[in-house]
Design a protein around this motif. Sequence first.
Motif, PDB file in Angstrom:
ATOM      1  N   VAL A   1      -7.792 -18.448 -13.186  1.00 40.19           N
ATOM      2  CA  VAL A   1      -6.374 -18.141 -13.392  1.00 40.19           C
ATOM      3  C   VAL A   1      -6.249 -17.234 -14.612  1.00 40.19           C
ATOM      4  O   VAL A   1      -6.859 -17.511 -15.644  1.00 40.19           O
ATOM      5  N   LYS A   2      -5.434 -16.176 -14.480  1.00 40.63           N
ATOM      6  CA  LYS A   2      -5.243 -15.224 -15.569  1.00 40.63           C
ATOM      7  C   LYS A   2      -3.755 -15.068 -15.881  1.00 40.63           C
ATOM      8  O   LYS A   2      -2.912 -15.247 -15.020  1.00 40.63           O
ATOM      9  N   ALA A   3      -3.488 -14.712 -17.133  1.00 41.41           N
ATOM     10  CA  ALA A   3      -2.112 -14.416 -17.563  1.00 41.41           C
ATOM     11  C   ALA A   3      -2.129 -13.104 -18.340  1.00 41.41           C
ATOM     12  O   ALA A   3      -3.007 -12.890 -19.186  1.00 41.41           O
ATOM     13  N   TYR A   4      -1.143 -12.246 -18.062  1.00 44.58           N
ATOM     14  CA  TYR A   4      -1.124 -10.942 -18.720  1.00 44.58           C
ATOM     15  C   TYR A   4       0.315 -10.406 -18.707  1.00 44.58           C
ATOM     16  O   TYR A   4       1.167 -10.864 -17.933  1.00 44.58           O
ATOM     17  N   GLY A   5       0.558  -9.411 -19.547  1.00 42.60           N
ATOM     18  CA  GLY A   5       1.884  -8.793 -19.597  1.00 42.60           C
ATOM     19  C   GLY A   5       2.377  -8.632 -21.020  1.00 42.60           C
ATOM     20  O   GLY A   5       1.801  -9.192 -21.973  1.00 42.60           O
ATOM     21  N   PRO A   6       3.460  -7.863 -21.208  1.00 39.81           N
ATOM     22  CA  PRO A   6       3.978  -7.594 -22.564  1.00 39.81           C
ATOM     23  C   PRO A   6       4.438  -8.845 -23.295  1.00 39.81           C
ATOM     24  O   PRO A   6       4.408  -8.892 -24.520  1.00 39.81           O
ATOM     25  N   GLY A   7       4.872  -9.864 -22.579  1.00 45.73           N
ATOM     26  CA  GLY A   7       5.342 -11.085 -23.222  1.00 45.73           C
ATOM     27  C   GLY A   7       4.259 -11.891 -23.893  1.00 45.73           C
ATOM     28  O   GLY A   7       4.548 -12.863 -24.598  1.00 45.73           O
ATOM     29  N   LEU A   8       2.978 -11.493 -23.717  1.00 45.96           N
ATOM     30  CA  LEU A   8       1.855 -12.193 -24.345  1.00 45.96           C
ATOM     31  C   LEU A   8       1.161 -11.325 -25.392  1.00 45.96           C
ATOM     32  O   LEU A   8       0.134 -11.739 -25.940  1.00 45.96           O
ATOM     33  N   GLN A   9       1.716 -10.152 -25.685  1.00 47.82           N
ATOM     34  CA  GLN A   9       1.116  -9.282 -26.688  1.00 47.82           C
ATOM     35  C   GLN A   9       1.378  -9.840 -28.083  1.00 47.82           C
ATOM     36  O   GLN A   9       2.449 -10.392 -28.358  1.00 47.82           O
ATOM     37  N   SER A  10       0.427  -9.643 -28.980  1.00 47.81           N
ATOM     38  CA  SER A  10       0.542 -10.221 -30.325  1.00 47.81           C
ATOM     39  C   SER A  10       1.589  -9.515 -31.162  1.00 47.81           C
ATOM     40  O   SER A  10       2.127 -10.087 -32.115  1.00 47.81           O
ATOM     41  N   THR A  11       1.914  -8.265 -30.848  1.00 46.92           N
ATOM     42  CA  THR A  11       2.924  -7.512 -31.604  1.00 46.92           C
ATOM     43  C   THR A  11       3.845  -6.764 -30.641  1.00 46.92           C
ATOM     44  O   THR A  11       3.574  -6.674 -29.439  1.00 46.92           O
ATOM     45  N   GLY A  12       4.932  -6.220 -31.193  1.00 46.42           N
ATOM     46  CA  GLY A  12       5.838  -5.402 -30.402  1.00 46.42           C
ATOM     47  C   GLY A  12       7.014  -6.143 -29.805  1.00 46.42           C
ATOM     48  O   GLY A  12       7.830  -5.559 -29.100  1.00 46.42           O
ATOM     49  N   LEU A  13       7.130  -7.457 -30.070  1.00 43.40           N
ATOM     50  CA  LEU A  13       8.246  -8.247 -29.534  1.00 43.40           C
ATOM     51  C   LEU A  13       9.328  -8.385 -30.589  1.00 43.40           C
ATOM     52  O   LEU A  13       9.051  -8.418 -31.788  1.00 43.40           O
ATOM     53  N   ALA A  14      10.592  -8.483 -30.140  1.00 43.41           N
ATOM     54  CA  ALA A  14      11.711  -8.531 -31.075  1.00 43.41           C
ATOM     55  C   ALA A  14      12.689  -9.615 -30.663  1.00 43.41           C
ATOM     56  O   ALA A  14      12.817  -9.966 -29.483  1.00 43.41           O
ATOM     57  N   VAL A  15      13.431 -10.101 -31.675  1.00 48.06           N
ATOM     58  CA  VAL A  15      14.450 -11.131 -31.449  1.00 48.06           C
ATOM     59  C   VAL A  15      15.544 -10.592 -30.534  1.00 48.06           C
ATOM     60  O   VAL A  15      16.001  -9.465 -30.684  1.00 48.06           O
ATOM     61  N   GLY A  16      15.962 -11.419 -29.565  1.00 44.69           N
ATOM     62  CA  GLY A  16      17.074 -11.059 -28.696  1.00 44.69           C
ATOM     63  C   GLY A  16      16.721 -10.143 -27.549  1.00 44.69           C
ATOM     64  O   GLY A  16      17.586  -9.818 -26.730  1.00 44.69           O
ATOM     65  N   LYS A  17      15.476  -9.695 -27.451  1.00 41.17           N
ATOM     66  CA  LYS A  17      15.072  -8.816 -26.365  1.00 41.17           C
ATOM     67  C   LYS A  17      14.220  -9.574 -25.358  1.00 41.17           C
ATOM     68  O   LYS A  17      13.129 -10.052 -25.703  1.00 41.17           O
ATOM     69  N   PRO A  18      14.684  -9.740 -24.105  1.00 43.18           N
ATOM     70  CA  PRO A  18      13.909 -10.465 -23.096  1.00 43.18           C
ATOM     71  C   PRO A  18      12.560  -9.794 -22.851  1.00 43.18           C
ATOM     72  O   PRO A  18      12.430  -8.575 -22.905  1.00 43.18           O
ATOM     73  N   THR A  19      11.561 -10.604 -22.591  1.00 47.34           N
ATOM     74  CA  THR A  19      10.229 -10.096 -22.275  1.00 47.34           C
ATOM     75  C   THR A  19       9.631 -10.948 -21.155  1.00 47.34           C
ATOM     76  O   THR A  19      10.186 -12.014 -20.811  1.00 47.34           O
ATOM     77  N   GLU A  20       8.526 -10.498 -20.560  1.00 45.50           N
ATOM     78  CA  GLU A  20       7.973 -11.223 -19.418  1.00 45.50           C
ATOM     79  C   GLU A  20       6.455 -11.079 -19.364  1.00 45.50           C
ATOM     80  O   GLU A  20       5.875 -10.201 -20.032  1.00 45.50           O
ATOM     81  N   PHE A  21       5.835 -11.935 -18.596  1.00 43.67           N
ATOM     82  CA  PHE A  21       4.399 -11.833 -18.326  1.00 43.67           C
ATOM     83  C   PHE A  21       4.136 -12.440 -16.942  1.00 43.67           C
ATOM     84  O   PHE A  21       5.007 -13.077 -16.342  1.00 43.67           O
ATOM     85  N   THR A  22       2.937 -12.248 -16.436  1.00 43.23           N
ATOM     86  CA  THR A  22       2.564 -12.693 -15.082  1.00 43.23           C
ATOM     87  C   THR A  22       1.383 -13.661 -15.151  1.00 43.23           C
ATOM     88  O   THR A  22       0.437 -13.437 -15.924  1.00 43.23           O
ATOM     89  N   VAL A  23       1.461 -14.731 -14.362  1.00 40.49           N
ATOM     90  CA  VAL A  23       0.341 -15.661 -14.198  1.00 40.49           C
ATOM     91  C   VAL A  23      -0.249 -15.437 -12.796  1.00 40.49           C
ATOM     92  O   VAL A  23       0.460 -15.569 -11.792  1.00 40.49           O
ATOM     93  N   ASP A  24      -1.535 -15.075 -12.736  1.00 44.97           N
ATOM     94  CA  ASP A  24      -2.227 -14.796 -11.476  1.00 44.97           C
ATOM     95  C   ASP A  24      -3.145 -15.968 -11.146  1.00 44.97           C
ATOM     96  O   ASP A  24      -4.175 -16.185 -11.792  1.00 44.97           O
ATOM     97  N   ALA A  25      -2.729 -16.766 -10.128  1.00 41.06           N
ATOM     98  CA  ALA A  25      -3.504 -17.953  -9.738  1.00 41.06           C
ATOM     99  C   ALA A  25      -4.078 -17.806  -8.337  1.00 41.06           C
ATOM    100  O   ALA A  25      -4.341 -18.813  -7.654  1.00 41.06           O
TER     101      ALA A  25
END
Length: 462
Positions: A1-25
Amino acid sequence: VKAYGPGLQSTGLAVGKPTEFTVDAKQGGKAPLKIVAQVRDNGNGTYACSYTPRKPIKHTVMVSWGGVNIPESPFRMNIGAGCHPNKVKVSGPGVAKTGLKAYEPTYFTVDCAEAGQGDISIGIKCAPGVVGPAEADIDFDIIRNDNDTFTVKYTPPGAGSYTIMVLFANQAIPMTPIRIKVDPSHDASKVKAEGPGLSRSGVELCKPTHFTVNTKGAGKAKLDCQFSGPTKAEVVKDFEIINNHDNTHTVKYTPVQQVTATPRGPWEGGMDMTVGKDQEVTVKTKGAGGQGKVGAKVTGPAGKPVASKMRAVRRNAAQVACVFREATTDFTVDARALTQKGGNHIKTLISNPSGSHTDALITDLGDGTYSVEYTPYEEGPHSVEVAYDSSPVPKSPFRVAVTEGCDPCRVRVHGPGLKGGITNKANKFTVETRGAGTGGLGLAVEGPSEAKMSCTDNKDGS
């Protein structure tokens, strides 16, 4: 099982801005997915997960499949505060509409406490004519404080119009550009000169003498003194101006021929008149504003008044119906002979004295007439070109004189609160300053008891 996407990046995220990532099972078999986020099953063995950070702190996302953490879980992300230029605040005497003086240091504060992440940029320019024929950048110092505020210090190099730009994260904040007016630093009417060197009974030739110039309350300016005599030869010798550092200057000189001494600076000086002939003096009031009266007093050598007359001269009729700088003005275009329904037919081009252009707001009234509004920011003659379907209208371009100052006669006041009132109830009236120029609004209510007043700026000139 893998997870990836901008919502799991260590930087570049900001308060109040929705983000997402994908879980591949797809290769994980059948098992329950456990995660603290909004999850949508895509129906193909993958899951779309989303969340919105609420605080600028480190976040942790744990993803488990069948009760076991997937590879690289838990994921840790740094959440930034975001960028909000609209929350930057600018305040202080250096951005005040009035009260600024040339050559006097001033400052203003830029508050970025609620603006999030971003760099601040400042720009200060003076209008043409302040330090030269063209617009010029003004030097300033910017100091970073401990509470996410900045102090900007500058000294206006002359009287005139200035523009201040404030950018946050390379974006202009809503309240800019900030336009301010800097007044001259001196007042000629408060300068006084006296002493034996200015005695009306005269001074002795070749004998040192002096007089004192008192500039207390007159502001900052350079003092000079000029001497004139009956010939072009040297008039005085041993001429010296001594600054006493108490708002007074001592002027020393030794006359070597009959002289007339005139203390000068940015202040107005005296004028030589020919005896026995009518004399005429022209006073130009361009740029002095719409208020006040011109007065003149002529005094003879013995100190006695000399009879004089004054008359107003209008050099150009077009200058009479002028508009004021920084005051919104308007005009109407009547095209009913060509259209009864309006439409996108009218175009305008407003040229400033410096060669730049002023934006205009054209409102189609739907009946063949159009209202055009604009706000001039430069003093001097403006050219207003009006065209209907690219063809100039009659008498276009129009020449409009823009001057500094205000005209209280253009202020209109109306409303039920001026006709009568009821005790203990709000009574309203409206003050329209549109087209009257820049100035401060003063209100007062007199009566048997004190009445509390409040004034609301409608942002439309009223």
